[in-house]
Write a protein that holds these residues in place. Structure first.
Motif, short mmCIF file in Angstrom:
data_model
loop_
_atom_site.label_atom_id
_atom_site.label_comp_id
_atom_site.label_asym_id
_atom_site.label_seq_id
_atom_site.Cartn_x
_atom_site.Cartn_y
_atom_site.Cartn_z
N ASN A 277 0.84 -1.19 0.00
CA ASN A 277 0.00 0.00 0.00
C ASN A 277 0.88 1.25 0.00
O ASN A 277 1.93 1.28 0.66
N ALA A 278 0.47 2.27 -0.74
CA ALA A 278 1.28 3.48 -0.86
C ALA A 278 1.61 4.11 0.49
O ALA A 278 2.74 4.54 0.73
N TYR A 279 0.62 4.15 1.38
CA TYR A 279 0.84 4.81 2.67
C TYR A 279 1.71 3.97 3.59
O TYR A 279 2.44 4.51 4.43
N ALA A 280 1.69 2.65 3.40
CA ALA A 280 2.62 1.79 4.13
C ALA A 280 4.03 2.07 3.66
O ALA A 280 4.97 2.16 4.46
N ALA A 281 4.21 2.22 2.36
CA ALA A 281 5.53 2.51 1.80
C ALA A 281 6.06 3.83 2.33
O ALA A 281 7.25 3.95 2.65
N ILE A 282 5.19 4.82 2.44
CA ILE A 282 5.62 6.13 2.94
C ILE A 282 6.16 6.01 4.36
O ILE A 282 7.21 6.59 4.69
N GLU A 283 5.47 5.26 5.20
CA GLU A 283 5.92 5.07 6.58
C GLU A 283 7.29 4.43 6.63
O GLU A 283 8.17 4.83 7.40
N VAL A 284 7.50 3.41 5.81
CA VAL A 284 8.77 2.70 5.81
C VAL A 284 9.89 3.57 5.25
O VAL A 284 11.01 3.57 5.77
N VAL A 285 9.61 4.33 4.20
CA VAL A 285 10.62 5.23 3.64
C VAL A 285 11.04 6.27 4.66
O VAL A 285 12.23 6.59 4.81
N ARG A 286 10.07 6.80 5.40
CA ARG A 286 10.39 7.79 6.43
C ARG A 286 11.30 7.21 7.51
O ARG A 286 12.17 7.89 8.04
N VAL B 7 2.87 -2.33 8.89
CA VAL B 7 4.10 -1.59 9.16
C VAL B 7 4.18 -1.21 10.63
O VAL B 7 5.21 -1.38 11.28
N ASN B 8 3.08 -0.68 11.16
CA ASN B 8 3.07 -0.26 12.56
C ASN B 8 3.24 -1.44 13.51
O ASN B 8 3.82 -1.31 14.59
N GLU B 9 2.78 -2.61 13.07
CA GLU B 9 2.87 -3.81 13.92
C GLU B 9 4.27 -4.41 13.91
O GLU B 9 4.76 -4.90 14.92
N TRP B 10 4.93 -4.41 12.73
CA TRP B 10 6.16 -5.17 12.60
C TRP B 10 7.43 -4.33 12.64
O TRP B 10 8.52 -4.87 12.69
#
Length: 225
Positions: free
Chosen positions: A182-191, A221-224
């Motif tokens: 998901n795009a917003y998951a990718a944003i979190e990981v990139v940050r 992302v928030n979980e792992w």
């Protein structure tokens, strides 16, 4: 009182109806500017959308007019409605008799053309990664985040998020484009992980294989991480 569009527009005392320019154009002469539109024409959803439009043209159903400009060489170039132009050309190839279509004229600069493409509400919306790349194009034209947000009717926070995605590495873009992330998951990981985001996302995908949910989302992302 006048009872037709033409008569009402011609009535100087009628301040509620005015005539606007609309041009009849041979659809076969309408061109696309190479690289302008951010649509992925290999996406099955886009292919299906164009086919649906083609069927509408062949059936004689109403389809909203595209928006186009005249360039310095006199060419008619579509700004908004690329899928419609592809669809009508496909309908003509299949035997539909459509010598002319209504076209709305575009008047504005290069940045306004990009803004119109991104804002377009007709038909299939652009996916988040394509929107992000559109925002990046505007940034490279010299527009500030606040300007982009205002022109798109979005918050500055939204534009900033999309720019994080737009500036991510190509491996991140590939994962988002494939639908695996998901795009917003990718944003979190990139940050959180910067250059290593692609590898982290791939690990999340591998860890998600045993689950019924195949797309890595922000909650994952928030979980792992």
């Amino acid at each position: 009182m006048a009872t037709s569009w033409k008569s009402r527009a011609a009535d100087k005392d009628d301040l509620d109806v005015k005539k606007k320019d609309l041009y009849g154009v041979n659809p076969l002469i309408i061109e696309e500017e190479l690289g302008f539109n951010l649509r992925d024409y290999d996406d099955p959803e886009v292919i299906e959308h164009i086919e649906s439009l083609c069927q509408s043209y062949m059936a004689g159903l109403y389809v909203p007019p595209p928006i186009a400009r005249i360039d310095d060489d006199g060419r008619v170039v579509v700004i908004e409605g690329h899928c419609r132009i592809r669809a009508i050309k496909k309908a003509i190839e299949r035997g539909a008799n459509i010598p002319f279509i209504d076209v709305l004229p575009f008047r504005g600069n290069d940045a306004e053309r990009v803004q119109l493409m991104l804002r377009s509400a007709q038909g299939l919306s652009l996916k988040p990664l394509k929107v992000a790349l559109g925002y990046l194009r505007l940034r490279r034209m010299g527009h500030e985040v606040a300007e982009i947000a205002k022109s798109m009717g979005k918050s500055t926070a939204h534009v900033e998020q999309m720019l994080v995605l737009a500036n991510a590495n190509s491996d991140v873009h590939a994962l988002v484009s494939s639908g695996a992330v998901n795009a917003y998951a990718a944003i979190e990981v990139v940050r959180k992980h910067g250059e290593k985001a692609g590898a982290v996302l791939q690990d999340l995908i591998n860890g998600n294989e045993g689950k019924t949910k195949k797309v890595v989302t922000r909650s994952d992302v928030n979980e792992w991480i």
